[in-house]
Design a protein around this motif. Structure first.
Motif, PDB file in Angstrom:
ATOM      1  N   LEU A 140       2.876  -1.927  14.424  1.00 43.20           N
ATOM      2  CA  LEU A 140       3.392  -3.042  13.638  1.00 43.20           C
ATOM      3  C   LEU A 140       3.427  -2.710  12.141  1.00 43.20           C
ATOM      4  O   LEU A 140       4.340  -3.139  11.434  1.00 43.20           O
ATOM      5  CB  LEU A 140       2.581  -4.304  13.896  1.00 43.20           C
ATOM      6  CG  LEU A 140       2.829  -4.948  15.261  1.00 43.20           C
ATOM      7  CD1 LEU A 140       1.920  -6.154  15.452  1.00 43.20           C
ATOM      8  CD2 LEU A 140       4.277  -5.331  15.449  1.00 43.20           C
ATOM      9  N   VAL A 141       2.452  -1.953  11.658  1.00 41.69           N
ATOM     10  CA  VAL A 141       2.479  -1.524  10.256  1.00 41.69           C
ATOM     11  C   VAL A 141       3.692  -0.626  10.013  1.00 41.69           C
ATOM     12  O   VAL A 141       4.425  -0.807   9.043  1.00 41.69           O
ATOM     13  CB  VAL A 141       1.155  -0.835   9.859  1.00 41.69           C
ATOM     14  CG1 VAL A 141       1.315  -0.019   8.587  1.00 41.69           C
ATOM     15  CG2 VAL A 141       0.055  -1.874   9.698  1.00 41.69           C
ATOM     16  N   LEU A 185       1.188   5.934   5.577  1.00 41.22           N
ATOM     17  CA  LEU A 185       0.489   4.665   5.794  1.00 41.22           C
ATOM     18  C   LEU A 185       0.279   4.350   7.266  1.00 41.22           C
ATOM     19  O   LEU A 185      -0.712   3.722   7.634  1.00 41.22           O
ATOM     20  CB  LEU A 185       1.222   3.534   5.084  1.00 41.22           C
ATOM     21  CG  LEU A 185       0.996   3.577   3.573  1.00 41.22           C
ATOM     22  CD1 LEU A 185       2.051   2.788   2.838  1.00 41.22           C
ATOM     23  CD2 LEU A 185      -0.394   3.088   3.227  1.00 41.22           C
ATOM     24  N   THR A 186       1.174   4.808   8.114  1.00 35.46           N
ATOM     25  CA  THR A 186       0.978   4.633   9.556  1.00 35.46           C
ATOM     26  C   THR A 186      -0.224   5.446  10.017  1.00 35.46           C
ATOM     27  O   THR A 186      -1.051   4.959  10.799  1.00 35.46           O
ATOM     28  CB  THR A 186       2.250   5.028  10.322  1.00 35.46           C
ATOM     29  OG1 THR A 186       3.317   4.171   9.913  1.00 35.46           O
ATOM     30  CG2 THR A 186       2.053   4.911  11.817  1.00 35.46           C
ATOM     31  N   LEU A 187      -0.355   6.666   9.524  1.00 41.89           N
ATOM     32  CA  LEU A 187      -1.498   7.499   9.905  1.00 41.89           C
ATOM     33  C   LEU A 187      -2.802   6.936   9.337  1.00 41.89           C
ATOM     34  O   LEU A 187      -3.826   6.895  10.029  1.00 41.89           O
ATOM     35  CB  LEU A 187      -1.291   8.943   9.442  1.00 41.89           C
ATOM     36  CG  LEU A 187      -2.360   9.945   9.854  1.00 41.89           C
ATOM     37  CD1 LEU A 187      -2.615   9.911  11.360  1.00 41.89           C
ATOM     38  CD2 LEU A 187      -1.945  11.347   9.428  1.00 41.89           C
ATOM     39  N   ALA A 206      -4.372   9.055   1.084  1.00 43.34           N
ATOM     40  CA  ALA A 206      -4.401   7.885   0.205  1.00 43.34           C
ATOM     41  C   ALA A 206      -4.600   8.298  -1.245  1.00 43.34           C
ATOM     42  O   ALA A 206      -5.230   9.315  -1.540  1.00 43.34           O
ATOM     43  CB  ALA A 206      -5.530   6.941   0.628  1.00 43.34           C
ATOM     44  N   THR A 207      -4.080   7.491  -2.145  1.00 43.20           N
ATOM     45  CA  THR A 207      -4.323   7.699  -3.569  1.00 43.20           C
ATOM     46  C   THR A 207      -5.778   7.366  -3.884  1.00 43.20           C
ATOM     47  O   THR A 207      -6.428   8.044  -4.663  1.00 43.20           O
ATOM     48  CB  THR A 207      -3.378   6.812  -4.408  1.00 43.20           C
ATOM     49  OG1 THR A 207      -2.033   7.072  -3.986  1.00 43.20           O
ATOM     50  CG2 THR A 207      -3.532   7.083  -5.877  1.00 43.20           C
ATOM     51  N   ARG A 208      -6.272   6.305  -3.252  1.00 39.51           N
ATOM     52  CA  ARG A 208      -7.683   5.914  -3.377  1.00 39.51           C
ATOM     53  C   ARG A 208      -8.046   5.069  -2.162  1.00 39.51           C
ATOM     54  O   ARG A 208      -7.184   4.432  -1.572  1.00 39.51           O
ATOM     55  CB  ARG A 208      -7.943   5.171  -4.686  1.00 39.51           C
ATOM     56  CG  ARG A 208      -7.219   3.890  -4.870  1.00 39.51           C
ATOM     57  CD  ARG A 208      -7.141   3.455  -6.346  1.00 39.51           C
ATOM     58  NE  ARG A 208      -5.852   2.860  -6.633  1.00 39.51           N
ATOM     59  CZ  ARG A 208      -4.743   3.504  -6.962  1.00 39.51           C
ATOM     60  NH1 ARG A 208      -4.751   4.800  -7.097  1.00 39.51           N
ATOM     61  NH2 ARG A 208      -3.626   2.864  -7.179  1.00 39.51           N
ATOM     62  N   TRP A 209      -9.332   5.067  -1.821  1.00 40.02           N
ATOM     63  CA  TRP A 209      -9.816   4.245  -0.717  1.00 40.02           C
ATOM     64  C   TRP A 209     -11.267   3.901  -0.976  1.00 40.02           C
ATOM     65  O   TRP A 209     -11.947   4.564  -1.754  1.00 40.02           O
ATOM     66  CB  TRP A 209      -9.635   4.945   0.630  1.00 40.02           C
ATOM     67  CG  TRP A 209     -10.618   6.061   0.886  1.00 40.02           C
ATOM     68  CD1 TRP A 209     -10.517   7.347   0.447  1.00 40.02           C
ATOM     69  CD2 TRP A 209     -11.845   5.983   1.614  1.00 40.02           C
ATOM     70  NE1 TRP A 209     -11.607   8.074   0.857  1.00 40.02           N
ATOM     71  CE2 TRP A 209     -12.441   7.257   1.580  1.00 40.02           C
ATOM     72  CE3 TRP A 209     -12.490   4.953   2.289  1.00 40.02           C
ATOM     73  CZ2 TRP A 209     -13.652   7.530   2.207  1.00 40.02           C
ATOM     74  CZ3 TRP A 209     -13.694   5.233   2.914  1.00 40.02           C
ATOM     75  CH2 TRP A 209     -14.258   6.510   2.862  1.00 40.02           C
TER      76      TRP A 209
END
Length: 156
Positions: free
Chosen positions: A43-44, A63-65, A133-136
């Motif tokens: 869904l994302v 973003l899916t991963l 990711a850029t940040r998490w």
């Protein structure tokens, strides 16, 4: 049962989806199971495609991963019997953010700098998230027990 939390789409006047000034949001609760994690990932990806980030593109793939890894961790490490996990996807002007919330407070993920042994079947998920990711980070869940693991991806 999987259920929508909210699916508002807010557009700045005179702008199209995915352009400067626009903001989109998708949020849903998923059953804490492998099937729920798989559905969250799909869904994302679908929502990102609808927002102008096509399947197979850099943003959609990353973003899916990231969502797949965070949802799998929520199911594997954050599962509490009878409780769902939640996914929220927010598209701002220059960043897309994905948040995965579960109800386990005591199991907070920590990124280890050391790779797991070569034959280990798990332990690489957060390394993948950190690499894409850029940040998490991890934050306490607001208003209830649990935690939210979030990751942001800069579009520039």
């Amino acid at each position: 049962m999987n259920s929508p939390i909210s699916t508002p789409r807010v557009h700045a006047s005179g702008t199209e989806a995915g352009t400067a000034g626009s903001r989109h949001e998708f949020a849903m609760a998923f059953t804490s199971s492998p099937r729920g994690a798989r559905l969250a990932r799909r869904l994302v990806s679908h929502r990102l495609d609808a927002w102008g980030h096509p399947y197979g593109g850099r943003v959609n793939d990353a973003l899916t991963l990231i969502t797949a890894e965070l949802a799998a961790n929520a199911v594997r490490h954050g599962h509490v019997s009878g409780r769902d996990f939640h996914v929220r996807l927010t598209h701002g002007t220059g960043t897309v953010r994905v948040e995965v919330t579960d109800t386990r407070t005591e199991r907070v993920p920590v990124l280890s700098e050391a790779d797991p042994p070569g034959d280990a079947e798990s332990g690489r998920g957060l390394l993948i998230v950190a690499g894409l990711a850029t940040r998490w980070a991890v934050a306490p869940r607001e208003g209830a027990p649990g935690k939210t693991v979030w990751a942001e991806f800069d579009l520039a």
